[in-house]
Write an enzyme that holds these catalytic residues in place. Sequence first.
Site, PDB file in Angstrom:
ATOM      1  CB  SER A 172      29.596   5.551  14.377  1.00 19.49           C
ATOM      2  OG  SER A 172      28.268   5.674  14.845  1.00 19.49           O
ATOM      3  N   GLY A 204      25.068   5.744  13.516  1.00 20.46           N
ATOM      4  CA  GLY A 204      25.465   4.716  12.562  1.00 20.46           C
ATOM      5  C   GLY A 204      26.626   5.219  11.739  1.00 20.46           C
ATOM      6  N   GLY A 226      29.123   5.373   7.922  1.00 13.68           N
ATOM      7  CA  GLY A 226      29.044   5.576   6.483  1.00 13.68           C
ATOM      8  C   GLY A 226      28.499   6.921   6.058  1.00 13.68           C
ATOM      9  CB  CYS A 245      25.289  10.369  15.420  1.00 15.37           C
ATOM     10  SG  CYS A 245      26.887  10.202  14.611  1.00 15.37           S
ATOM     11  CG  LEU A 246      23.249   7.625   9.965  1.00 16.47           C
ATOM     12  CD1 LEU A 246      23.966   8.334   8.831  1.00 16.47           C
ATOM     13  CD2 LEU A 246      23.406   6.109   9.822  1.00 16.47           C
ATOM     14  CD  GLN A 269      25.407  12.663   9.539  1.00 16.47           C
ATOM     15  OE1 GLN A 269      25.367  11.544   8.990  1.00 16.47           O
ATOM     16  NE2 GLN A 269      26.517  13.141  10.082  1.00 16.47           N
ATOM     17  CG  ASN A 291      32.527   8.115  15.675  1.00 13.09           C
ATOM     18  OD1 ASN A 291      33.205   8.463  14.710  1.00 13.09           O
ATOM     19  ND2 ASN A 291      32.247   6.845  15.909  1.00 13.09           N
ATOM     20  N   GLY A 324      31.954  11.851  10.260  1.00 14.45           N
ATOM     21  CA  GLY A 324      32.768  12.415   9.187  1.00 14.45           C
ATOM     22  C   GLY A 324      31.970  13.249   8.218  1.00 14.45           C
ATOM     23  CE1 TYR A 325      30.101  11.754   3.520  1.00 10.11           C
ATOM     24  CE2 TYR A 325      30.698  10.237   5.285  1.00 10.11           C
ATOM     25  CZ  TYR A 325      30.717  10.588   3.947  1.00 10.11           C
ATOM     26  OH  TYR A 325      31.340   9.789   3.027  1.00 10.11           O
ATOM     27  CG  HIS A 329      27.280  10.186  20.159  1.00 14.44           C
ATOM     28  ND1 HIS A 329      26.492   9.108  19.796  1.00 14.44           N
ATOM     29  CD2 HIS A 329      28.071  10.443  19.093  1.00 14.44           C
ATOM     30  CE1 HIS A 329      26.801   8.731  18.565  1.00 14.44           C
ATOM     31  NE2 HIS A 329      27.762   9.522  18.120  1.00 14.44           N
ATOM     32  CD  GLU A 382      24.924   8.274  22.906  1.00 13.20           C
ATOM     33  OE1 GLU A 382      25.856   7.852  22.195  1.00 13.20           O
ATOM     34  OE2 GLU A 382      24.263   9.279  22.608  1.00 13.20           O
TER      35      GLU A 382
END
Length: 358
Positions: A46, A219, A221, A247-248, A251, A289, A291-292, A331, A333
């Site tokens: 990530s 992930g 970006g 996480c990603l 989203q 972790n 940023g979005y 997270h 995990e």
Amino acid sequence: MKKRYLILSDGSVFEGAAMGADGEVLGEVVFTTGMGGYMETLTDPSYYGQIVTHTFPLIGNYGAIAADSESDKPYLKGYIVRELCECGSNFRMESELNEYLARNNIVGLCDIDTRALTKKIRSKGVMNGLITDKKTVTPDLLKTIKAFKVQNAVLSTTGKEERTFGTGRKKVVLWDFGAKSNIERELLKRDCTLVRVPSYTTCERILQLNPDGVMLTNGGGDPADNTEIIAELKKLNEHKIPTFGICLGHQLLALSHGATTVKLKFGHRGANQPVRDTITGRTYITSQNHGYAVLPSSLPESATLRYTNANDKTAEGIDYSDMPAFSVQFHPEACGGPHDTNFLFDRFFELMEQNGKK
């Protein structure tokens, strides 16, 4: 150690010493507040495209330990610490951290005021930076630094072929957007057979695998950049397969339901992020972790905000009523508490069990 510099897009310069590999790197400068687990940080996909700064002042005290890695190699662009320990001590240690960084071609910077750097990012927001051996700042250089954007993060970190692990009762498709290894390990502990598929896998192929559940991984970006994945996920949602996003993955599941995501001022990175369950009122300490974040006001009626960040009230978890699915921004995990939210994998397994009985 020779001198090395960090030049930020606002023109400020931090002087320090070189560590890791030779060369210079351009990336998005972020900070993480975790006090340990630097091997996990270094190998978290990530962080693709980012220069990671530790707020904890001493890094490297237990050397480099490959078994603690979350992926096959580091994916970050650069690494910044206040003090690099050059004499690690641990019975599992395989090399000094500096040797590991050089071996993996990670350009690093130490002996700088990481507290001042973190305060600047917190006040001005995440910005781009260049780690370089040259101190000179020119208008053209600042223009280049400002123009940098993290691109193709998912495609650059996903596995490139299907792989099967385990022989459990429940078949789970692990949709790999840059997955951390411990997500895989937690599912294998729970009587699952995993089929790990690349990020560019189609809905049709996932249906051919006939899974009991789908795991949407973490992930890097901007999540909104993944238009093809979101389109395939929309198709998959119609088949009502039990789904768990992290996480990603959290989203992307929200985006596939019509929600929107926004970039946070400086993101959440570290192992001490407080998250509140809106149903029970309980607060968990989590590892994060990102940023979005998903914009709560953009959620459809079928989505319920289950978890919120206790610091800034951002969305941390969503339950869906139109399909057997839920997701979290943090997270589970990573064992932040150390096992506070590990139960979410059990919840996913129960969701698959319930769906199989219908």
